[in-house]
Design a protein around this motif. Structure first.
Motif, short mmCIF file in Angstrom:
data_model
loop_
_atom_site.label_atom_id
_atom_site.label_comp_id
_atom_site.label_asym_id
_atom_site.label_seq_id
_atom_site.Cartn_x
_atom_site.Cartn_y
_atom_site.Cartn_z
N LYS A 182 -5.79 -0.89 13.07
CA LYS A 182 -5.55 0.44 12.50
C LYS A 182 -5.59 0.80 11.11
N ASP A 183 -5.92 -0.36 10.24
CA ASP A 183 -6.15 -0.04 8.95
C ASP A 183 -6.40 -1.35 8.21
N ARG A 231 2.97 2.13 1.89
CA ARG A 231 2.86 2.37 3.14
C ARG A 231 3.57 1.79 4.35
N TYR A 232 3.58 0.34 4.10
CA TYR A 232 4.06 -0.65 5.13
C TYR A 232 5.29 -1.54 4.30
N ARG A 292 7.38 -1.90 8.90
CA ARG A 292 7.33 -0.54 9.31
C ARG A 292 6.64 0.26 8.41
N ASP A 293 5.72 1.17 9.30
CA ASP A 293 4.78 2.00 8.80
C ASP A 293 5.39 3.34 8.37
N TYR A 294 5.64 3.69 7.35
CA TYR A 294 6.12 4.91 6.97
C TYR A 294 5.50 6.29 7.34
N GLN A 295 4.01 5.95 7.56
CA GLN A 295 3.34 7.27 7.91
C GLN A 295 3.24 7.59 9.47
N SER A 296 3.36 6.50 10.34
CA SER A 296 3.38 6.68 11.61
C SER A 296 4.80 6.56 12.17
N SER A 297 5.85 6.17 11.54
CA SER A 297 7.06 5.55 11.85
C SER A 297 7.22 4.70 12.94
N GLN A 305 0.81 -1.24 -0.03
CA GLN A 305 -0.03 -0.02 -0.20
C GLN A 305 0.80 1.31 -0.06
#
Length: 161
Positions: free
Chosen positions: A96-97, A29-30, A48-53, A27
């Motif tokens: 969370k998603d 993102r992950y 690792r979630d790039y959006q929330s670090s 996505q």
């Protein structure tokens, strides 16, 4: 003969698992860091979630799996008020998603949760004596009983369907 910690590769076919490699980005993102485990209807990945670090768990269902688990977790998370001691996020993972991965084997339902600390079997296996001290065992039992009582109070029962 299969290794104990590897899913059956024959299940990577139409309707089965979605092929994922460490380093893949889902996505946009992950980023996939490590495989946490697998079951009959899913694989679970440390990402690792790039959006929330932050690090999260991404569960990727087989194309033949259904979204009942997601619906049940949402029901347990959305139940209000969260006044029951078994309703804490440490015992019930929060969604969370969610998204669908489309691939060669079909459409795969995915959901993202916060990470669990560790499994009971992992903690036991990592223990020097491979046995819990009595106070630790009692604490785990109380947490399990509270979580089961909470999900039962919300009309959810675990079992074969």
């Amino acid at each position: 003969m299969l290794a104990d910690e590897v899913e059956d590769l024959e299940n990577y076919q139409a309707g089965g698992y979605h092929p994922i490699l460490v380093g893949d980005v889902l996505q946009a993102r992950y980023r996939v860091v490590h495989k946490l485990g697998y079951g009959a209807y899913s694989t679970t990945w440390l990402c690792r979630d790039y959006q929330s670090s932050t690090y999260v768990a991404v569960k990727v269902g087989t194309a033949q799996s259904n979204n009942r688990e997601v619906d049940i977790l949402k029901h347990l998370n959305d139940s209000s008020p969260p006044d029951h001691p078994g309703s804490t996020m440490a015992m019930i993972p929060s969604i969370k998603d969610g998204f669908i991965l489309h691939g060669l084997n079909g459409a795969h339902p995915c959901y993202v949760t916060t990470l669990a600390r560790c499994s009971v079997s992992g903690a036991k296996g990592g223990s020097y004596k491979r046995i819990f001290q009595a106070t630790t065992a009692r604490s785990l039992i109380v947490q399990l009983v509270l979580a089961v009582e909470y999900i039962h109070s919300k009309g959810v029962v675990h079992g074969a369907s």
